[in-house]
Scaffold this motif. Structure first.
Motif, PDB file in Angstrom:
ATOM      1  N   THR A 111      -0.493  11.688   0.369  1.00 45.01           N
ATOM      2  CA  THR A 111       0.165  10.425   0.049  1.00 45.01           C
ATOM      3  C   THR A 111       1.263  10.181   0.864  1.00 45.01           C
ATOM      4  O   THR A 111       1.919  10.905   1.533  1.00 45.01           O
ATOM      5  CB  THR A 111       0.801  10.778  -1.517  1.00 45.01           C
ATOM      6  OG1 THR A 111       1.765  11.660  -1.542  1.00 45.01           O
ATOM      7  CG2 THR A 111      -0.284  10.860  -2.788  1.00 45.01           C
ATOM      8  N   SER A 112       1.525   8.900   1.061  1.00 42.79           N
ATOM      9  CA  SER A 112       2.605   8.408   2.367  1.00 42.79           C
ATOM     10  C   SER A 112       3.698   7.758   1.660  1.00 42.79           C
ATOM     11  O   SER A 112       4.461   7.486   2.292  1.00 42.79           O
ATOM     12  CB  SER A 112       1.901   7.204   3.122  1.00 42.79           C
ATOM     13  OG  SER A 112       1.498   6.145   2.549  1.00 42.79           O
TER      14      SER A 112
ATOM     15  N   SER B  34      -6.821  -1.391  -6.804  1.00 43.43           N
ATOM     16  CA  SER B  34      -6.325  -0.081  -6.509  1.00 43.43           C
ATOM     17  C   SER B  34      -7.035   0.961  -7.287  1.00 43.43           C
ATOM     18  O   SER B  34      -7.548   0.687  -8.213  1.00 43.43           O
ATOM     19  CB  SER B  34      -4.963  -0.422  -7.132  1.00 43.43           C
ATOM     20  OG  SER B  34      -3.870   0.875  -6.835  1.00 43.43           O
ATOM     21  N   HIS B  35      -6.853   2.098  -6.699  1.00 44.65           N
ATOM     22  CA  HIS B  35      -7.595   3.447  -7.183  1.00 44.65           C
ATOM     23  C   HIS B  35      -6.627   4.454  -7.769  1.00 44.65           C
ATOM     24  O   HIS B  35      -6.988   5.501  -7.964  1.00 44.65           O
ATOM     25  CB  HIS B  35      -8.346   3.842  -5.975  1.00 44.65           C
ATOM     26  CG  HIS B  35      -9.889   3.041  -5.803  1.00 44.65           C
ATOM     27  ND1 HIS B  35     -10.741   3.517  -6.947  1.00 44.65           N
ATOM     28  CD2 HIS B  35     -10.286   2.209  -5.060  1.00 44.65           C
ATOM     29  CE1 HIS B  35     -11.857   2.640  -6.056  1.00 44.65           C
ATOM     30  NE2 HIS B  35     -11.565   1.970  -5.361  1.00 44.65           N
ATOM     31  N   GLN B  36      -5.242   3.960  -7.934  1.00 45.47           N
ATOM     32  CA  GLN B  36      -4.377   4.956  -8.298  1.00 45.47           C
ATOM     33  C   GLN B  36      -4.703   5.460  -9.973  1.00 45.47           C
ATOM     34  O   GLN B  36      -4.009   6.468 -10.229  1.00 45.47           O
ATOM     35  CB  GLN B  36      -2.961   4.570  -8.241  1.00 45.47           C
ATOM     36  CG  GLN B  36      -2.558   3.109  -9.241  1.00 45.47           C
ATOM     37  CD  GLN B  36      -1.704   2.256  -8.578  1.00 45.47           C
ATOM     38  OE1 GLN B  36      -1.660   1.548  -7.582  1.00 45.47           O
ATOM     39  NE2 GLN B  36      -0.298   2.475  -9.027  1.00 45.47           N
ATOM     40  N   THR B  37      -5.621   4.697 -10.652  1.00 38.70           N
ATOM     41  CA  THR B  37      -5.901   4.959 -11.924  1.00 38.70           C
ATOM     42  C   THR B  37      -7.279   5.710 -11.932  1.00 38.70           C
ATOM     43  O   THR B  37      -7.602   5.894 -13.290  1.00 38.70           O
ATOM     44  CB  THR B  37      -5.875   3.731 -12.851  1.00 38.70           C
ATOM     45  OG1 THR B  37      -7.248   2.872 -12.380  1.00 38.70           O
ATOM     46  CG2 THR B  37      -4.765   2.669 -12.644  1.00 38.70           C
ATOM     47  N   ASP B  38      -7.816   6.158 -10.908  1.00 35.45           N
ATOM     48  CA  ASP B  38      -9.070   6.909 -11.154  1.00 35.45           C
ATOM     49  C   ASP B  38      -9.141   8.305 -11.931  1.00 35.45           C
ATOM     50  O   ASP B  38      -9.935   8.345 -12.625  1.00 35.45           O
ATOM     51  CB  ASP B  38      -9.645   7.463  -9.465  1.00 35.45           C
ATOM     52  CG  ASP B  38     -10.080   6.215  -8.965  1.00 35.45           C
ATOM     53  OD1 ASP B  38     -10.086   4.992  -9.468  1.00 35.45           O
ATOM     54  OD2 ASP B  38     -10.345   6.505  -7.539  1.00 35.45           O
ATOM     55  N   GLU B  39      -7.948   8.984 -11.914  1.00 35.32           N
ATOM     56  CA  GLU B  39      -7.787  10.006 -12.754  1.00 35.32           C
ATOM     57  C   GLU B  39      -7.950   9.632 -14.311  1.00 35.32           C
ATOM     58  O   GLU B  39      -8.547  10.362 -15.237  1.00 35.32           O
ATOM     59  CB  GLU B  39      -6.554  10.950 -12.463  1.00 35.32           C
ATOM     60  CG  GLU B  39      -6.817  11.741 -11.147  1.00 35.32           C
ATOM     61  CD  GLU B  39      -5.471  12.307 -10.726  1.00 35.32           C
ATOM     62  OE1 GLU B  39      -4.869  12.582 -11.722  1.00 35.32           O
ATOM     63  OE2 GLU B  39      -5.540  12.958  -9.654  1.00 35.32           O
TER      64      GLU B  39
ATOM     65  N   PHE C 292       0.668  -1.345   0.124  1.00 33.46           N
ATOM     66  CA  PHE C 292       0.055  -0.098  -0.022  1.00 33.46           C
ATOM     67  C   PHE C 292       0.759   1.249  -0.150  1.00 33.46           C
ATOM     68  O   PHE C 292       0.879   2.136   0.963  1.00 33.46           O
ATOM     69  CB  PHE C 292      -0.848   0.039   1.050  1.00 33.46           C
ATOM     70  CG  PHE C 292      -1.715  -1.355   1.393  1.00 33.46           C
ATOM     71  CD1 PHE C 292      -3.101  -1.396   0.561  1.00 33.46           C
ATOM     72  CD2 PHE C 292      -1.269  -2.487   2.049  1.00 33.46           C
ATOM     73  CE1 PHE C 292      -3.829  -2.489   0.788  1.00 33.46           C
ATOM     74  CE2 PHE C 292      -2.153  -3.412   2.163  1.00 33.46           C
ATOM     75  CZ  PHE C 292      -3.395  -3.667   1.708  1.00 33.46           C
ATOM     76  N   PRO C 293       1.673   1.503  -0.977  1.00 29.93           N
ATOM     77  CA  PRO C 293       2.495   2.535  -1.103  1.00 29.93           C
ATOM     78  C   PRO C 293       2.057   3.990  -1.010  1.00 29.93           C
ATOM     79  O   PRO C 293       2.718   4.988  -0.568  1.00 29.93           O
ATOM     80  CB  PRO C 293       3.102   2.443  -2.629  1.00 29.93           C
ATOM     81  CG  PRO C 293       2.132   1.776  -3.308  1.00 29.93           C
ATOM     82  CD  PRO C 293       1.456   1.062  -2.458  1.00 29.93           C
ATOM     83  N   ASN C 294       0.710   4.330  -1.327  1.00 26.18           N
ATOM     84  CA  ASN C 294       0.054   5.438  -1.089  1.00 26.18           C
ATOM     85  C   ASN C 294      -1.572   5.329  -0.877  1.00 26.18           C
ATOM     86  O   ASN C 294      -1.983   4.204  -0.892  1.00 26.18           O
ATOM     87  CB  ASN C 294       0.167   6.453  -2.554  1.00 26.18           C
ATOM     88  CG  ASN C 294       1.519   6.823  -2.709  1.00 26.18           C
ATOM     89  OD1 ASN C 294       2.133   7.460  -1.979  1.00 26.18           O
ATOM     90  ND2 ASN C 294       1.942   6.814  -3.889  1.00 26.18           N
ATOM     91  N   HIS C 295      -2.125   6.181  -0.381  1.00 23.45           N
ATOM     92  CA  HIS C 295      -3.537   5.982   0.027  1.00 23.45           C
ATOM     93  C   HIS C 295      -4.220   5.628  -1.321  1.00 23.45           C
ATOM     94  O   HIS C 295      -4.336   6.279  -2.286  1.00 23.45           O
ATOM     95  CB  HIS C 295      -4.173   7.276   0.543  1.00 23.45           C
ATOM     96  CG  HIS C 295      -5.445   7.174   0.982  1.00 23.45           C
ATOM     97  ND1 HIS C 295      -6.103   6.488   2.006  1.00 23.45           N
ATOM     98  CD2 HIS C 295      -6.611   7.824   0.362  1.00 23.45           C
ATOM     99  CE1 HIS C 295      -7.356   6.646   2.159  1.00 23.45           C
ATOM    100  NE2 HIS C 295      -7.591   7.369   1.024  1.00 23.45           N
ATOM    101  N   GLY C 296      -4.996   4.596  -0.963  1.00 24.45           N
ATOM    102  CA  GLY C 296      -5.858   4.221  -2.159  1.00 24.45           C
ATOM    103  C   GLY C 296      -5.142   3.277  -3.304  1.00 24.45           C
ATOM    104  O   GLY C 296      -5.725   2.726  -4.087  1.00 24.45           O
TER     105      GLY C 296
END
Length: 519
Positions: free
Chosen positions: A505-506, A105-110, A39-43
């Motif tokens: 982001t973390s 994962s939601h890193q592709t939402d944009e 989980f490298p970043n939120h979402g």
């Protein structure tokens, strides 16, 4: 052929399993190793590609060592894996450019939002049977191309390869000689044309994903290459074919004997998936997705699916994050310590709600808490939520005109008798639990073995599939309507809550990839 065993490889979201099936179609040994999500970043949810391979390689070694078998004993290999998760790697050295992006994962939402604004939603639906959503592989591949420094200029040169988990496994199993997939796996990428079963040129162009990056799509029972001699002890001189690739839910559908139009099964795994065989032509139902059920010459069929993002994973969350229980196995006993949840409903939308709602903004919620609420009620509510979500999808099937009179179930969670009984009660139909719950590995093993003459795959499923227990509904209709009405109210309340605010982001920003910089 000298071998009399089939080696089935099953890479799920949380474990890698190697299963040995003998000439009678029985599992004689299996071994598994856990997979750890990142989980490298939120979402963001990712998997380490190296672990995807090393966990499977270790499982292969363990099951072979345990049985004392060698390469000469293996007639064929079948591969099944969870879907949608994907990655890109350098063909020259098999080094991935980034972690695999997992289905949840939601890193592709944009990217998905941008495609929606381009007017692609309807085209994605009609061309692929799926949706323009972060769940599927297309946006993940676009994310790699757009975010990994240097990759965009090189993606279409033939220097890089992309694929879902099955493709990555076969690449490693064959020593980098085969870049392939099958139509069942490809049909969950939002890149495959659902009618022609080829990569959709229009969508690939719109997404900015070069087709040269994608694997060759073959029939599910095609020849997918030979095991590299280094994989098994005594491998030199033995050419062991990989003769099946089938996505996990479709392999389970086959393993459950759902060959006929209208047959339905539900798998309670990390996610929950309701799958219905809809016959030889694609069928589009509101709220559900359409995919390839099987692509074998003479047996090509389609399915509709209702996916629940968080099924068994909800139980793991209670165990691992909340420390509410010591093990998933004890949850049946805990749930049965109370007669009901006292009006508590658990909506496990940790990454949104999938079928039939398709609402990525809703978040997990527990409703109806009072000072009398204890862990027993919450555990029971979590198990009941698994059954409620199955009913949501089954109701969507029935609303689309399908007649369903019973439900076959599989997956580790259906060892829980409380879950199976409550599922029968809330559906008002029999729930059928088979002997041997690992139908996914058996499904792909039977297909692979058929191609080397060990058996007829469909006949073997019919001969070996047996009922272990039938759970008959025993709840009154008034009570059923009351409970399900409460669930629907809880879902409406969860969906009315404002989306969670952006989270800082973390993780760290992507830096240059040495292999790409070298180009």
């Amino acid at each position: 052929m000298t071998g009399r065993y089939v080696l089935a490889l099953d890479e799920g979201s949380s474990s890698a399993r190697a299963v040995l099936v003998d000439a009678d179609g029985r599992i004689v040994a299996e071994a598994s190793n856990p997979l750890t999500p990142l989980f490298p970043n939120h979402g963001w949810v990712e998997l380490d590609p190296a672990q995807l391979w090393t966990a499977m390689r270790a499982a292969i070694d363990e099951v072979m060592d345990r049985t004392g078998l060698t390469a000469r004993d293996i007639a064929a290999v079948g591969v099944t894996s969870h879907r949608e998760t994907c990655l890109i790697w350098d063909r020259s050295n098999s080094v991935p450019v980034h972690n695999a992006i997992m289905w949840s994962s939601h890193q592709t939402d944009e990217i998905v939002q941008r495609w929606s604004e381009m007017g692609l939603d309807a085209e994605v639906r009609t061309r692929t049977g799926l949706r323009n959503d972060s769940f599927f592989s297309a946006a993940k591949l676009a994310w790699f191309i757009e975010n990994v420094p240097g990759l965009k200029a090189l993606a279409g040169t033939g220097a890089y390869a992309a694929g879902t988990v099955d493709t990555w496994l076969v690449w490693n199993l064959t020593g980098g000689r085969e870049h392939v997939t099958d139509a069942t796996s490809a049909s969950r990428t939002a890149l495959l044309n659902i009618d022609g079963l080829v990569w959709d040129e229009r969508l690939c162009d719109a997404y900015g994903i070069p087709q040269d990056l994608l694997p060759e799509v073959r029939a599910s029972n095609a020849h997918f290459g030979y095991l590299d001699p280094s994989i098994l002890l005594g491998g030199a001189g033995h050419r062991i074919p990989i003769h099946a690739i089938v996505a996990d839910q479709q392999a389970g559908l086959f393993g459950q004997g759902c060959f006929d139009e209208g047959s339905v099964k539900n798998t309670f795994g990390t996610a929950g998936v309701l799958v219905a065989n809809v016959g030889s032509s694609p069928l589009f139902l509101p709220g559900m997705t359409t995919s390839v059920a099987m692509n074998i010459p003479g047996l090509t069929s389609y399915e509709v699916e209702g996916v629940v993002f968080h099924s068994g994973q909800t139980l793991h969350w209670l165990r691992d994050k909340m420390r509410a229980v010591g093990s998933v196995a004890e949850m049946e006993r805990i749930a049965e310590r109370v007669v009901d949840t006292q009006g508590v409903y658990f909506v496990p939308a940790f990454a949104g709600l999938c079928d039939p709602y398709w609402d990525k903004d809703v978040r997990a919620s527990i409703f109806g808490l009072t000072l009398d609420t204890g862990i027993d009620q919450i555990v029971r509510a979590a198990l009941e939520a698994m059954a409620y979500q199955t009913r949501d999808n089954l109701d969507a099937l029935r609303a689309g005109g399908m007649s369903v009179t019973s439900l076959k179930v599989d997956g580790k969670a259906v060892c829980n008798n409380f879950l199976c009984q409550f599922q029968a009660d809330i559906l008002d139909m029999p729930v059928i639990r088979p002997e041997g719950l690992e139908r996914t590995a058996l499904g792909v093993a039977y297909i692979a073995g058929a191609e080397v003459g060990l058996w007829n795959a469909q006949d073997l499923v019919r001969e070996t599939w047996r009922v272990e227990r039938v759970f008959e509904p025993r709840m009154t209709s008034d009570r059923r309507d009351q409970l399900y009405g409460g669930w629907q109210a809880a879902v409406r309340s969860a969906r009315m809550m404002p989306p969670a605010p952006p989270h800082p982001t973390s993780g760290t920003a992507l830096g240059p990839i040495p292999e790409l910089a070298a180009h």
